[in-house]
Design a protein around this motif. Structure first.
Motif, PDB file in Angstrom:
ATOM      1  N   GLY A  21     -67.427  63.074 -43.106  1.00 55.51           N
ATOM      2  CA  GLY A  21     -67.344  62.196 -41.943  1.00 55.51           C
ATOM      3  C   GLY A  21     -68.541  62.363 -41.019  1.00 55.51           C
ATOM      4  O   GLY A  21     -69.407  63.212 -41.234  1.00 55.51           O
ATOM      5  N   HIS A  22     -68.596  61.538 -39.970  1.00 54.36           N
ATOM      6  CA  HIS A  22     -69.683  61.633 -39.000  1.00 54.36           C
ATOM      7  C   HIS A  22     -69.199  61.183 -37.629  1.00 54.36           C
ATOM      8  O   HIS A  22     -68.186  60.488 -37.500  1.00 54.36           O
ATOM      9  N   GLU A  23     -69.953  61.584 -36.615  1.00 60.02           N
ATOM     10  CA  GLU A  23     -69.680  61.160 -35.255  1.00 60.02           C
ATOM     11  C   GLU A  23     -70.578  59.977 -34.896  1.00 60.02           C
ATOM     12  O   GLU A  23     -71.614  59.739 -35.533  1.00 60.02           O
ATOM     13  N   LYS A  24     -70.205  59.284 -33.868  1.00 55.97           N
ATOM     14  CA  LYS A  24     -71.005  58.162 -33.397  1.00 55.97           C
ATOM     15  C   LYS A  24     -72.394  58.654 -33.012  1.00 55.97           C
ATOM     16  O   LYS A  24     -72.542  59.664 -32.326  1.00 55.97           O
ATOM     17  N   GLY A  25     -73.407  57.953 -33.494  1.00 59.10           N
ATOM     18  CA  GLY A  25     -74.781  58.296 -33.164  1.00 59.10           C
ATOM     19  C   GLY A  25     -75.354  59.413 -33.996  1.00 59.10           C
ATOM     20  O   GLY A  25     -76.483  59.855 -33.740  1.00 59.10           O
ATOM     21  N   ALA A  26     -74.635  59.898 -35.003  1.00 58.86           N
ATOM     22  CA  ALA A  26     -75.140  61.016 -35.812  1.00 58.86           C
ATOM     23  C   ALA A  26     -76.395  60.631 -36.585  1.00 58.86           C
ATOM     24  O   ALA A  26     -77.236  61.485 -36.869  1.00 58.86           O
ATOM     25  N   PHE A  27     -76.536  59.365 -36.890  1.00 59.73           N
ATOM     26  CA  PHE A  27     -77.727  58.873 -37.592  1.00 59.73           C
ATOM     27  C   PHE A  27     -77.796  57.379 -37.372  1.00 59.73           C
ATOM     28  O   PHE A  27     -76.848  56.759 -36.846  1.00 59.73           O
ATOM     29  N   THR A  28     -78.894  56.794 -37.750  1.00 58.01           N
ATOM     30  CA  THR A  28     -79.071  55.354 -37.568  1.00 58.01           C
ATOM     31  C   THR A  28     -77.987  54.582 -38.316  1.00 58.01           C
ATOM     32  O   THR A  28     -77.782  54.780 -39.516  1.00 58.01           O
ATOM     33  N   GLY A  29     -77.298  53.722 -37.582  1.00 59.22           N
ATOM     34  CA  GLY A  29     -76.226  52.935 -38.183  1.00 59.22           C
ATOM     35  C   GLY A  29     -74.852  53.519 -37.958  1.00 59.22           C
ATOM     36  O   GLY A  29     -73.840  52.857 -38.235  1.00 59.22           O
ATOM     37  N   ALA A  30     -74.761  54.752 -37.461  1.00 54.12           N
ATOM     38  CA  ALA A  30     -73.451  55.376 -37.193  1.00 54.12           C
ATOM     39  C   ALA A  30     -72.983  54.919 -35.816  1.00 54.12           C
ATOM     40  O   ALA A  30     -73.090  55.636 -34.814  1.00 54.12           O
ATOM     41  N   ASP A  31     -72.461  53.686 -35.729  1.00 50.32           N
ATOM     42  CA  ASP A  31     -72.102  53.099 -34.436  1.00 50.32           C
ATOM     43  C   ASP A  31     -70.701  53.478 -33.975  1.00 50.32           C
ATOM     44  O   ASP A  31     -70.268  53.110 -32.886  1.00 50.32           O
ATOM     45  N   LYS A  32     -69.954  54.201 -34.835  1.00 48.96           N
ATOM     46  CA  LYS A  32     -68.625  54.670 -34.433  1.00 48.96           C
ATOM     47  C   LYS A  32     -68.264  55.886 -35.281  1.00 48.96           C
ATOM     48  O   LYS A  32     -68.783  56.068 -36.390  1.00 48.96           O
ATOM     49  N   PRO A  33     -67.387  56.749 -34.771  1.00 44.31           N
ATOM     50  CA  PRO A  33     -66.993  57.923 -35.557  1.00 44.31           C
ATOM     51  C   PRO A  33     -66.220  57.511 -36.803  1.00 44.31           C
ATOM     52  O   PRO A  33     -65.530  56.484 -36.816  1.00 44.31           O
ATOM     53  N   ARG A  34     -66.354  58.311 -37.834  1.00 40.20           N
ATOM     54  CA  ARG A  34     -65.693  57.969 -39.107  1.00 40.20           C
ATOM     55  C   ARG A  34     -65.237  59.237 -39.800  1.00 40.20           C
ATOM     56  O   ARG A  34     -66.008  60.184 -39.942  1.00 40.20           O
ATOM     57  N   ALA A  35     -63.979  59.239 -40.227  1.00 40.88           N
ATOM     58  CA  ALA A  35     -63.449  60.372 -40.982  1.00 40.88           C
ATOM     59  C   ALA A  35     -64.002  60.337 -42.399  1.00 40.88           C
ATOM     60  O   ALA A  35     -64.191  59.264 -42.990  1.00 40.88           O
ATOM     61  N   VAL A  68     -63.665  71.247 -42.334  1.00 43.18           N
ATOM     62  CA  VAL A  68     -64.831  70.379 -42.481  1.00 43.18           C
ATOM     63  C   VAL A  68     -65.454  70.143 -41.114  1.00 43.18           C
ATOM     64  O   VAL A  68     -64.781  70.243 -40.080  1.00 43.18           O
ATOM     65  N   ARG A  69     -66.725  69.862 -41.111  1.00 41.37           N
ATOM     66  CA  ARG A  69     -67.426  69.541 -39.869  1.00 41.37           C
ATOM     67  C   ARG A  69     -68.135  68.213 -40.083  1.00 41.37           C
ATOM     68  O   ARG A  69     -68.956  68.069 -40.993  1.00 41.37           O
ATOM     69  N   ARG A  70     -67.777  67.244 -39.277  1.00 43.57           N
ATOM     70  CA  ARG A  70     -68.416  65.937 -39.383  1.00 43.57           C
ATOM     71  C   ARG A  70     -69.904  66.039 -39.054  1.00 43.57           C
ATOM     72  O   ARG A  70     -70.314  66.882 -38.250  1.00 43.57           O
TER      73      ARG A  70
END
Length: 480
Positions: A216-230, A266-268
């Motif tokens: 998963g990732h948090e919002k803004g983690a990389f280009t295109g990550a416009d919202k958090p995702r599990a 896990v760590r997003r």
């Protein structure tokens, strides 16, 4: 094949001595045998039960066995029919086989041949019924392990034992052998069966996004990550995460995967917070992971963590009789899907299914049956797409089927690597078989025609499952 209940056999002959003899032979093998002196009494002899096999004389007074073929097959249980014939009636018996009889026995014959044919016909009937029951049941077909071979019996035992434990399982085997089906079966046999079953196809992940997909990732983690995702680990919380083609995972990500499995955390991407997950791991690969460990392309500690329980998915060519069962299940599935009144396969088609080596395994068989149903006209279905058969496709043009039944226009059932491997397996089987045929079974000559040395040619034959009778063996080969 072991039956839950004895085979039920109807013997039909106007000679009492013959009925007594055949009844004693088949009854001595544990079959339940009923005898009838004529066709009409046989047709009325099973009002409350089913019959698996009818063994009938061809020539009898009043009504012949051949005349009754269609009525025999309408008896409860839809039995297979074996005719007993003298030399003068052979042409009629052959015609009957073409019209749906299982086989015929030419007098005189030995007891072993009678028992063999009845058992084989009985297996087919029981397998056909089982396939119909499974297709009509509410249990997901993908959660079932179908087959009657010793390998499949052992796998069922392993699944029933390992399923409830929650321990990691590594499933190995060639492409198309049903590794995902095994993973689903393990999930269905576990206490997590009401939780999610999530598939992570490791070969389909891009190198830049694989960590985000898994964790998963948090919002803004990389280009295109416009919202958090599990990630998939979180999606499978409380259930099972199936890591398909684990051997394709990049080495640098294997350490993070190992930590997630060991710690249950896990760590997003883009987060400093760890999240606890309760996820069972089942992994699968068609690679030799032990060899990958030796080459340092797969982490040894991850391998041992995944390899707590090992299940090998056997190739279809090593599972006697299973191709027939699966073919009938797929036939019913696709007949329903395409609205075709398919009753079964032609005798020639069934023989082709039984004898082909299936280098593409279950996936190839499913593709061949689907193609055959689509192009069939109902009734008995001719099998199309098996190399070397009369219904095999000719020269290819764009969008047509390749040897082995794989449709170049799709749909494709797996990853790029899976489909490429399957295509190569099918090409090898078709090409090698053709070369051996052109060389009249002479392996040295076939290797020469292929521009290969004999040892490499033989090695490819064996790898494709075409050793022995599958590719005319070494008949006529002076160097064999």
């Amino acid at each position: 094949m072991q039956f839950d209940t004895p085979l039920v056999v109807a013997l039909v002959d106007d000679e009492q001595a013959i009925l007594t003899l055949y009844s004693r032979i088949l009854g001595g093998k544990g079959m339940s045998v009923r005898t009838f002196p004529d066709v009409e009494r046989a047709l009325n002899g099973f009002p409350d039960g089913t019959v698996d096999v009818v063994v009938s004389d061809v020539s009898m007074p009043r009504r012949t066995g051949l005349d009754a073929l269609s009525d025999y097959r309408k008896l409860p249980g839809e039995p297979e029919v074996i005719f007993i014939t003298a030399h003068g009636d052979v042409p009629q018996a052959i015609t009957a086989v073409r019209e749906g009889a299982y086989d015929y026995l030419l007098k005189p014959f030995d007891a072993e041949r009678l028992v063999f044919l009845v058992q084989r016909a009985g297996e087919l009937v029981r397998l056909r019924r089982k396939a119909r029951e499974l297709e009509q049941s509410n249990q997901p077909a993908a959660a079932m392990i179908l087959g009657q071979s010793s390998q499949i019996e052992e796998i069922r035992r392993l699944v029933e034992t390992a399923g409830p434990t929650g321990a990691p399982v590594l499933i190995t085997g060639d492409s198309g052998t049903g590794k995902e089906l095994l993973a689903r079966s393990l999930h269905e046999h576990s206490e997590r069966r009401d939780g999610p079953f999530v598939i992570a196809n490791c070969s389909a992940f891009t190198e830049t996004l694989v960590e985000s997909e898994l964790f998963g990732h948090e919002k803004g983690a990389f280009t295109g990550a416009d919202k958090p995702r599990a990630g998939l680990f979180e999606a499978a919380d409380g259930g099972t995460l199936f890591l398909d083609e684990i051997g394709e995972l990049a080495l640098q990500l294997q350490a993070k995967l190992l930590r997630a499995i060991q710690e249950g955390e896990v760590r997003r991407v883009g987060s400093s917070q760890t999240r606890t997950v309760n996820t069972r791991i089942i992994a699968a690969t068609n690679r030799d992971l032990e060899a990958e460990v030796r080459k340092k392309t797969f982490r040894e500690d991850l391998f041992y963590r995944l390899n707590v329980i090992r299940i090998e998915a056997p190739p279809l060519r090593s599972r006697p009789g299973d191709a027939e069962l699966l073919a009938h299940l797929f036939l019913q599935m696709f007949a329903k899907k395409y609205g075709k009144p398919a009753e079964g396969f032609t005798p020639e088609g069934m023989a082709a299914i039984r004898s082909y080596s299936w280098p593409g395994n279950i996936r190839e068989l499913k593709n061949v049956v689907e193609r055959s149903v689509v192009f069939g006209k109902g009734g008995l279905i001719a099998v199309q797409g098996i190399p070397g058969t009369a219904a095999s496709p000719g020269p290819l043009t764009a969008g047509e089927a390749i040897p082995g039944g794989m449709d170049m226009a799709g749909p494709f059932g797996g990853s790029y690597q899976d489909e490429k491997d399957r295509f190569l397996q099918q090409f090898n089987a078709a090409y090698l078989s053709y070369m051996v045929k052109q060389a009249d079974g002479n392996i040295s000559k076939a290797a020469s025609l292929a521009g290969m040395d004999r040892s490499n040619f033989r090695r490819l034959l064996q790898k494709s499952g075409l050793h022995g009778s599958d590719a005319n063996g070494d008949e006529g080969d002076p160097e064999a």
